[in-house]
Design a protein around this motif. Structure first.
Motif, PDB file in Angstrom:
ATOM      1  N   THR A  95      -6.035  -7.071  13.011  1.00 37.85           N
ATOM      2  CA  THR A  95      -6.459  -5.824  13.640  1.00 37.85           C
ATOM      3  C   THR A  95      -5.294  -4.835  13.688  1.00 37.85           C
ATOM      4  O   THR A  95      -4.130  -5.222  13.552  1.00 37.85           O
ATOM      5  CB  THR A  95      -6.953  -6.082  15.072  1.00 37.85           C
ATOM      6  N   ASP A 117       0.639  -0.040  12.776  1.00 38.18           N
ATOM      7  CA  ASP A 117      -0.316   0.883  12.154  1.00 38.18           C
ATOM      8  C   ASP A 117      -0.216   2.284  12.716  1.00 38.18           C
ATOM      9  O   ASP A 117      -0.440   3.268  12.001  1.00 38.18           O
ATOM     10  CB  ASP A 117      -1.740   0.346  12.349  1.00 38.18           C
ATOM     11  N   LYS A 196     -14.812   1.298  17.442  1.00 40.97           N
ATOM     12  CA  LYS A 196     -15.404   1.248  16.111  1.00 40.97           C
ATOM     13  C   LYS A 196     -15.915  -0.165  15.818  1.00 40.97           C
ATOM     14  O   LYS A 196     -15.585  -1.126  16.500  1.00 40.97           O
ATOM     15  CB  LYS A 196     -14.366   1.640  15.054  1.00 40.97           C
ATOM     16  N   VAL A 200     -15.591  -3.398  10.235  1.00 34.58           N
ATOM     17  CA  VAL A 200     -15.115  -2.332   9.352  1.00 34.58           C
ATOM     18  C   VAL A 200     -13.615  -2.106   9.529  1.00 34.58           C
ATOM     19  O   VAL A 200     -12.882  -1.926   8.557  1.00 34.58           O
ATOM     20  CB  VAL A 200     -15.893  -1.030   9.618  1.00 34.58           C
ATOM     21  N   ILE A 201     -13.155  -2.139  10.772  1.00 36.46           N
ATOM     22  CA  ILE A 201     -11.735  -1.910  11.040  1.00 36.46           C
ATOM     23  C   ILE A 201     -10.878  -3.017  10.426  1.00 36.46           C
ATOM     24  O   ILE A 201      -9.828  -2.753   9.833  1.00 36.46           O
ATOM     25  CB  ILE A 201     -11.477  -1.806  12.555  1.00 36.46           C
ATOM     26  N   ARG A 202     -11.334  -4.262  10.526  1.00 34.94           N
ATOM     27  CA  ARG A 202     -10.569  -5.365   9.928  1.00 34.94           C
ATOM     28  C   ARG A 202     -10.523  -5.221   8.410  1.00 34.94           C
ATOM     29  O   ARG A 202      -9.488  -5.469   7.790  1.00 34.94           O
ATOM     30  CB  ARG A 202     -11.180  -6.707  10.319  1.00 34.94           C
ATOM     31  N   ALA A 203     -11.624  -4.811   7.824  1.00 32.24           N
ATOM     32  CA  ALA A 203     -11.648  -4.583   6.378  1.00 32.24           C
ATOM     33  C   ALA A 203     -10.727  -3.426   6.012  1.00 32.24           C
ATOM     34  O   ALA A 203     -10.027  -3.469   4.992  1.00 32.24           O
ATOM     35  CB  ALA A 203     -13.071  -4.308   5.906  1.00 32.24           C
ATOM     36  N   ALA A 204     -10.714  -2.398   6.844  1.00 32.51           N
ATOM     37  CA  ALA A 204      -9.851  -1.244   6.588  1.00 32.51           C
ATOM     38  C   ALA A 204      -8.384  -1.632   6.641  1.00 32.51           C
ATOM     39  O   ALA A 204      -7.581  -1.190   5.807  1.00 32.51           O
ATOM     40  CB  ALA A 204     -10.147  -0.141   7.600  1.00 32.51           C
ATOM     41  N   LYS A 205      -8.020  -2.472   7.615  1.00 33.10           N
ATOM     42  CA  LYS A 205      -6.617  -2.918   7.726  1.00 33.10           C
ATOM     43  C   LYS A 205      -6.200  -3.673   6.460  1.00 33.10           C
ATOM     44  O   LYS A 205      -5.127  -3.419   5.893  1.00 33.10           O
ATOM     45  CB  LYS A 205      -6.460  -3.810   8.959  1.00 33.10           C
ATOM     46  N   GLU A 206      -7.038  -4.570   6.008  1.00 32.97           N
ATOM     47  CA  GLU A 206      -6.714  -5.340   4.799  1.00 32.97           C
ATOM     48  C   GLU A 206      -6.641  -4.440   3.584  1.00 32.97           C
ATOM     49  O   GLU A 206      -5.758  -4.591   2.731  1.00 32.97           O
ATOM     50  CB  GLU A 206      -7.755  -6.436   4.597  1.00 32.97           C
ATOM     51  N   ALA A 207      -7.563  -3.477   3.504  1.00 30.84           N
ATOM     52  CA  ALA A 207      -7.577  -2.561   2.360  1.00 30.84           C
ATOM     53  C   ALA A 207      -6.337  -1.679   2.342  1.00 30.84           C
ATOM     54  O   ALA A 207      -5.717  -1.465   1.292  1.00 30.84           O
ATOM     55  CB  ALA A 207      -8.838  -1.697   2.406  1.00 30.84           C
ATOM     56  N   LEU A 208      -5.933  -1.169   3.503  1.00 29.58           N
ATOM     57  CA  LEU A 208      -4.763  -0.299   3.566  1.00 29.58           C
ATOM     58  C   LEU A 208      -3.495  -1.062   3.215  1.00 29.58           C
ATOM     59  O   LEU A 208      -2.614  -0.537   2.527  1.00 29.58           O
ATOM     60  CB  LEU A 208      -4.649   0.321   4.962  1.00 29.58           C
TER      61      LEU A 208
END
Length: 252
Positions: A95, A117, A196, A200-208
Motif C-alpha cells: 500500500t 509514495d 479509494k 485498485v490502489i494496490r495495483a497502482a502501487k505495483e504498476a508505478l
C-alpha cells in the motif's frame, strides 16, 4: 516502544519512530521499521501507512556511536542490511506509504522518505545527506527522487541541506504545514487515499514501481559497496571517530 504502530480509522497504520534524543536509529531499529511497514497491510489490513517520528526531528540517520562501540565490521554490515531492509520495505509495501517529516531528515532518513509514495512536511523540516562528512556513501539513490540531478550531486559533495519549502517547489513534498498541523495533514492525505478501492490502489502501487526508471533496491546496494570500501581503507573510521570525539548530536 521505539518503533510502534497504531491503527487509525480501521485502515490507516501510523508507524512512529522514537529514539531519543535525535532519532539516530540503531541497527535493531532499522529492522523494526522494516517489519512494521511490511506487515501493516497484511497483519492489520492497512490501506495506507503513515511513517512519522517523535522528538526534535524525523531522523538523524544511523547511530554512529553504536557503530563505533562495536569491534570489526559487524555493526556496519548490520546497519547496511537494516537500512536496505527498511528502505526496501517502504518501496515494496503493498500500500502507499506517506512520510510525515518534522525537523531534520538526514542520511538514512532521506533513504526512508525518498522511497515513500508521498511526503508531507512541517515548515521547520530540512533534508540532507551528510554521508561524505562521515567517510561513507549512500542514499543518493533516494535523494535523487527528491531533487534534480545536478542539485543532488552538489548536495552530496557538500553535505548541504534543503528546506521542505524548496522540495515543495520541486513537487517532491506535497504539502508544508506548521509543525502542530503535521499529523493532521498526513492523516488527511491518508484518508483520501484509503477511501479509494484498495484493490485498485494496490495495483497502482505495483504498476508505478514497475515503471520507475531506476531500480532503487539494486542502486542503493551498489552505493553501499563503496561505503564498505571506505571502511576497509580505514577512512570511515577516522571520520566517525571525529564525529564521536566532537560530540555532534544532530547531523548523524
Amino acid at each position: 516502544m521505539p518503533v510502534s504502530t497504531e491503527l487509525v480509522d480501521s485502515h490507516i497504520a501510523v508507524v512512529t519512530v522514537d529514539f531519543p534524543p535525535v532519532n539516530a536509529v540503531p541497527v535493531a531499529g532499522w529492522f523494526a521499521i522494516a517489519d512494521a511497514v511490511r506487515t501493516a497491510p497484511t497483519d492489520l489490513g492497512a490501506r495506507v501507512v503513515v511513517l512519522r517520528a517523535e522528538g526534535r526531528g524525523f531522523n538523524a540517520g544511523v547511530d554512529i556511536k553504536e557503530m563505533q562501540r562495536s569491534v570489526g565490521f559487524t555493526a556496519l554490515l548490520e546497519a547496511n542490511r537494516g537500512c536496505h531492509a527498511a528502505f526496501k520495505a517502504i518501496y515494496e509495501c503493498a500500500t502507499p506509504v506517506i512520510a510525515a517529516v518534522n525537523g531534520f531528515c538526514l542520511g538514512g532518513g532521506v533513504g526512508l522518505v525518498g522511497n515513500c509514495d508521498s511526503v508531507v512536511a512541517s515548515d521547520d523540516a530540512y533534508f540532507g545527506v551528510p554521508e561524505v562528512d562521515r567517510g561513507a556513501l549512500g542514499a543518493a539513490t533516494h535523494l535523487s527522487r527528491l531533487v534534480p540531478q545536478h542539485l543532488m550531486r552538489t548536495m552530496y559533495y557538500t553535505s548541504r541541506t534543503i528546506t521542505a519549502q524548496r522540495l515543495f517547489d520541486f513537487g517532491s513534498v506535497v504539502e508544508v504545514v506548521p509543525r502542530e498541523e503535521l499529523d493532521a495533514a498526513a492523516l488527511a492525505l491518508a484518508r483520501e487515499i484509503a477511501a479509494k478501492d484498495p484493490r485498485v490502489i494496490r495495483a497502482a502501487k505495483e504498476a508505478l514501481n514497475g515503471i520507475d526508471p531506476v531500480d532503487v533496491n539494486t542502486s542503493y546496494r551498489f552505493e553501499q559497496g563503496f561505503t564498505f570500501e571506505l571502511n576497509l581503507a580505514g577512512v570511515a573510521d577516522e571520520h566517525r571517530d571525529e564525529f564521536v570525539r566532537t560530540g555532534e548530536n544532530l547531523t548523524a
